[in-house]
Write an enzyme that holds these catalytic residues in place. Structure first.
Site, PDB file in Angstrom:
ATOM      1  N   SER A 129       6.392   3.130   3.522  1.00 28.02           N
ATOM      2  CA  SER A 129       6.162   1.918   2.928  1.00 28.02           C
ATOM      3  C   SER A 129       6.548   0.785   2.215  1.00 28.02           C
ATOM      4  O   SER A 129       7.493   0.908   1.303  1.00 28.02           O
ATOM      5  CB  SER A 129       4.937   3.312   1.844  1.00 28.02           C
ATOM      6  OG  SER A 129       3.985   2.168   1.030  1.00 28.02           O
ATOM      7  N   SER A 181       5.064  -0.570  -0.437  1.00 28.48           N
ATOM      8  CA  SER A 181       4.661  -0.862  -1.484  1.00 28.48           C
ATOM      9  C   SER A 181       5.142  -0.196  -2.844  1.00 28.48           C
ATOM     10  O   SER A 181       5.364  -0.944  -3.983  1.00 28.48           O
ATOM     11  CB  SER A 181       3.259  -0.093  -1.502  1.00 28.48           C
ATOM     12  OG  SER A 181       2.080  -0.540  -0.765  1.00 28.48           O
ATOM     13  N   THR A 233      -3.661   4.252   2.076  1.00 28.41           N
ATOM     14  CA  THR A 233      -2.860   3.868   3.643  1.00 28.41           C
ATOM     15  C   THR A 233      -3.187   4.639   4.354  1.00 28.41           C
ATOM     16  O   THR A 233      -4.228   5.857   3.996  1.00 28.41           O
ATOM     17  CB  THR A 233      -1.346   3.081   3.492  1.00 28.41           C
ATOM     18  OG1 THR A 233      -1.308   2.478   4.562  1.00 28.41           O
ATOM     19  CG2 THR A 233      -0.479   4.190   3.195  1.00 28.41           C
ATOM     20  N   LYS A 291      -7.766   5.726   4.059  1.00 30.80           N
ATOM     21  CA  LYS A 291      -9.074   4.937   3.349  1.00 30.80           C
ATOM     22  C   LYS A 291     -10.350   5.130   3.898  1.00 30.80           C
ATOM     23  O   LYS A 291     -11.248   4.427   2.536  1.00 30.80           O
ATOM     24  CB  LYS A 291      -8.185   3.355   4.083  1.00 30.80           C
ATOM     25  CG  LYS A 291      -6.504   2.707   3.688  1.00 30.80           C
ATOM     26  CD  LYS A 291      -7.302   1.666   4.184  1.00 30.80           C
ATOM     27  CE  LYS A 291      -5.877   0.876   3.931  1.00 30.80           C
ATOM     28  NZ  LYS A 291      -5.705  -0.918   4.363  1.00 30.80           N
ATOM     29  N   ASP A 326      -7.882  -5.265   0.005  1.00 27.56           N
ATOM     30  CA  ASP A 326      -7.507  -6.120   1.208  1.00 27.56           C
ATOM     31  C   ASP A 326      -8.038  -8.108   2.107  1.00 27.56           C
ATOM     32  O   ASP A 326      -7.303  -9.162   1.681  1.00 27.56           O
ATOM     33  CB  ASP A 326      -7.490  -4.953   2.295  1.00 27.56           C
ATOM     34  CG  ASP A 326      -6.693  -4.226   2.890  1.00 27.56           C
ATOM     35  OD1 ASP A 326      -5.441  -3.665   2.038  1.00 27.56           O
ATOM     36  OD2 ASP A 326      -7.418  -3.276   3.108  1.00 27.56           O
ATOM     37  N   ILE A 377      -2.201 -10.728  10.735  1.00 24.70           N
ATOM     38  CA  ILE A 377      -2.146  -9.836   9.787  1.00 24.70           C
ATOM     39  C   ILE A 377      -0.409  -8.802  10.574  1.00 24.70           C
ATOM     40  O   ILE A 377       0.148  -8.225   9.412  1.00 24.70           O
ATOM     41  CB  ILE A 377      -3.094  -8.901   9.579  1.00 24.70           C
ATOM     42  CG1 ILE A 377      -3.215  -8.035  11.345  1.00 24.70           C
ATOM     43  CG2 ILE A 377      -4.113  -9.805   9.265  1.00 24.70           C
ATOM     44  CD1 ILE A 377      -4.441  -7.318  10.884  1.00 24.70           C
ATOM     45  N   TYR A 432       2.817  -8.444  10.357  1.00 24.15           N
ATOM     46  CA  TYR A 432       4.774  -8.867   9.558  1.00 24.15           C
ATOM     47  C   TYR A 432       5.383  -8.170  10.009  1.00 24.15           C
ATOM     48  O   TYR A 432       6.934  -8.517   9.726  1.00 24.15           O
ATOM     49  CB  TYR A 432       4.230  -8.539   8.137  1.00 24.15           C
ATOM     50  CG  TYR A 432       3.976  -7.539   7.370  1.00 24.15           C
ATOM     51  CD1 TYR A 432       2.580  -6.788   7.249  1.00 24.15           C
ATOM     52  CD2 TYR A 432       5.540  -6.227   7.245  1.00 24.15           C
ATOM     53  CE1 TYR A 432       2.548  -5.696   6.777  1.00 24.15           C
ATOM     54  CE2 TYR A 432       4.832  -5.394   7.225  1.00 24.15           C
ATOM     55  CZ  TYR A 432       3.463  -4.727   6.483  1.00 24.15           C
ATOM     56  OH  TYR A 432       3.425  -3.518   6.030  1.00 24.15           O
ATOM     57  N   GLY A 474       2.077 -12.341   8.036  1.00 18.96           N
ATOM     58  CA  GLY A 474       0.784 -11.406   7.938  1.00 18.96           C
ATOM     59  C   GLY A 474       1.958 -10.797   6.274  1.00 18.96           C
ATOM     60  O   GLY A 474       1.032 -10.313   5.672  1.00 18.96           O
TER      61      GLY A 474
END
Ligand code: ATR
Length: 279
Positions: free
Chosen positions: A17, A19, A64, A68, A105, A221, A223, A244
Site C-alpha cells: 500500500s 497510503s 482496502t 471495503k 474514491d 484507474i 497507475y 490513475g
C-alpha cells in the site's frame, strides 16, 4: 503541541500500500503529530482487527481490498456515497468508539481530472466506462454528481453492468455489450478504464481508439504502469490523458481531513515520491 493522532490502512495483503507514504508525508508537511500505519487483517479477523484499533485509540483508518464491503456493515453511520457505491474506504472512529464510514474514491476520481484540467466540463458530453466492479461504481457515482448526461457502460460480464445500472436508477446509463465497447465510444467526451486490465502482471485491455473523438479525454484507474497501453495509445493520437495515480492521491485528501482537520494538497513533491516508490 498538537494532539497525537494515529491512523492506518487495513487490508490483506497490505505491504504494497502507498497510503502510509502519502499520509505520513502530510503529517510531516503540516507539522502534525501521529503516525499512519499499515495493518494486515485477514478477512475472518476483521471485527477483532477493528476493535484492536479502537482499543488502541486510533482516530480512524482507510480500508482496502478485501474489506471495503465488510466494513460498511460494521459502521454505525455510512455516508450517502458509500451506501450507493456499496463500499467504505475511510472510517472515522469517534470518542465513544463508534464507526462512521465514508467513500472518497469518487472524489479522488473527479479531482484527478479537475487537477489536470480545472475547466473540464463533465456536463458537456457522454462518458464511456469500461468495467462494472467496485471502482466503476465509484467512478459512476462521481460522474453523476458532476452532471454527465450519458454513461455508456461495457463490462465483460454484462449482467454485472446491468445490475450496476439497476443500483443507480437516477444515472443515465446505457449498458452496451463488451464486444461493442469500441464502437460505443463514438461521440463521447471521455473514456474511462475501471477494469484491472493493463495493470502490470495482468492481461492488456485490447482496445482500439479508432472510434473515439480526438478531443475526448482518456483516463485509466490503473497507475502501475503509469502510462498503460490505453493511455499511450491515447497520447499518440493527441487525446488528453489523465493517469490513475492522481485518483489514489486525491481520494486520500478528504480522509486525512476527517482525522487531522486539514485538507491537504497534492504537491509535485508528494507525487514524485509516490511515483518513485512505484519504480
Ligand atoms: P475493482 O473493485 O477494482 O473494480 P472488481 O470489482 O474485481 O475490482 O472488478 C474488476 C473489473 O475488471 C470487472 O469489471 C471485471 O469484469 P467482470 O465483471 O466481467 O469480471 C474486469 N475484468 C477483470 N479481468 C478482466 C478480463 N480479463 N477481461 C475483461 N474484464 C476484466
Amino acid at each position: 503541541m498538537t494532539d497525537l493522532i494515529n491512523t492506518a490502512v487495513i487490508g490483506h495483503p497490505i505491504e504494497h500500500s502507498l497510503s502510509p507514504l502519502i499520509h505520513n508525508h502530510w503529517i510531516a508537511e503540516y507539522g502534525l503529530r501521529g503516525e499512519y500505519a499499515a495493518v494486515d487483517i485477514m478477512p475472518d479477523d476483521i471485527k477483532q482487527g477493528i476493535q484492536n484499533l479502537i482499543d488502541q485509540g486510533y482516530a480512524g483508518f482507510n480500508v482496502t481490498i478485501p474489506h471495503k464491503e465488510a466494513v460498511l456493515n460494521l459502521c454505525q453511520y455510512v455516508d450517502e456515497a458509500a451506501q450507493k457505491i456499496g463500499a467504505v474506504n475511510t472510517v472515522k472512529i469517534s470518542e465513544n468508539g463508534s464507526l462512521s464510514g465514508f467513500n472518497t474514491d469518487h472524489y479522488g476520481f473527479i479531482q484527478n481530472i479537475k487537477a489536470h484540467d480545472s475547466q473540464f466540463d463533465f456536463a458537456a458530453g457522454g462518458a464511456m466506462v469500461l468495467g462494472a466492479g467496485g471502482a466503476a461504481r465509484a467512478v459512476i457515482y462521481g460522474l453523476c454528481k458532476q452532471g454527465v448526461p450519458e454513461i455508456r457502460l461495457a463490462n465483460r460480464t454484462m449482467e454485472k453492468a446491468e445490475q450496476l445500472a439497476l443500483d443507480f436508477p437516477e444515472a443515465p446509463i446505457d449498458v452496451v455489450a463488451w464486444d461493442d465497447r469500441e464502437y460505443a465510444a463514438e461521440g463521447v467526451n471521455m473514456l474511462v478504464n475501471t477494469t484491472a486490465l493493463g495493470m502490470s502482471g495482468m492481461d492488456g485491455l485490447d482496445y482500439s481508439l479508432d472510434h473515439l473523438a480526438s478531443d475526448a479525454l482518456v483516463t485509466d484507474i490503473v497507475y502501475n504502469p503509469l502510462y498503460t497501453d490505453l493511455l499511450q495509445a491515447a497520447k499518440m493520437r493527441g487525446n488528453a490523458c489523465v493517469t490513475g495515480i492522481g485518483m489514489l492521491l486525491h481520494q486520500a485528501r478528504p480522509a486525512f481531513e476527517k482525522w487531522y482537520g486539514v485538507l491537504p494538497q497534492v504537491s509535485d513533491d508528494l507525487t514524485e515520491k509516490v511515483l518513485e516508490a512505484l519504480r
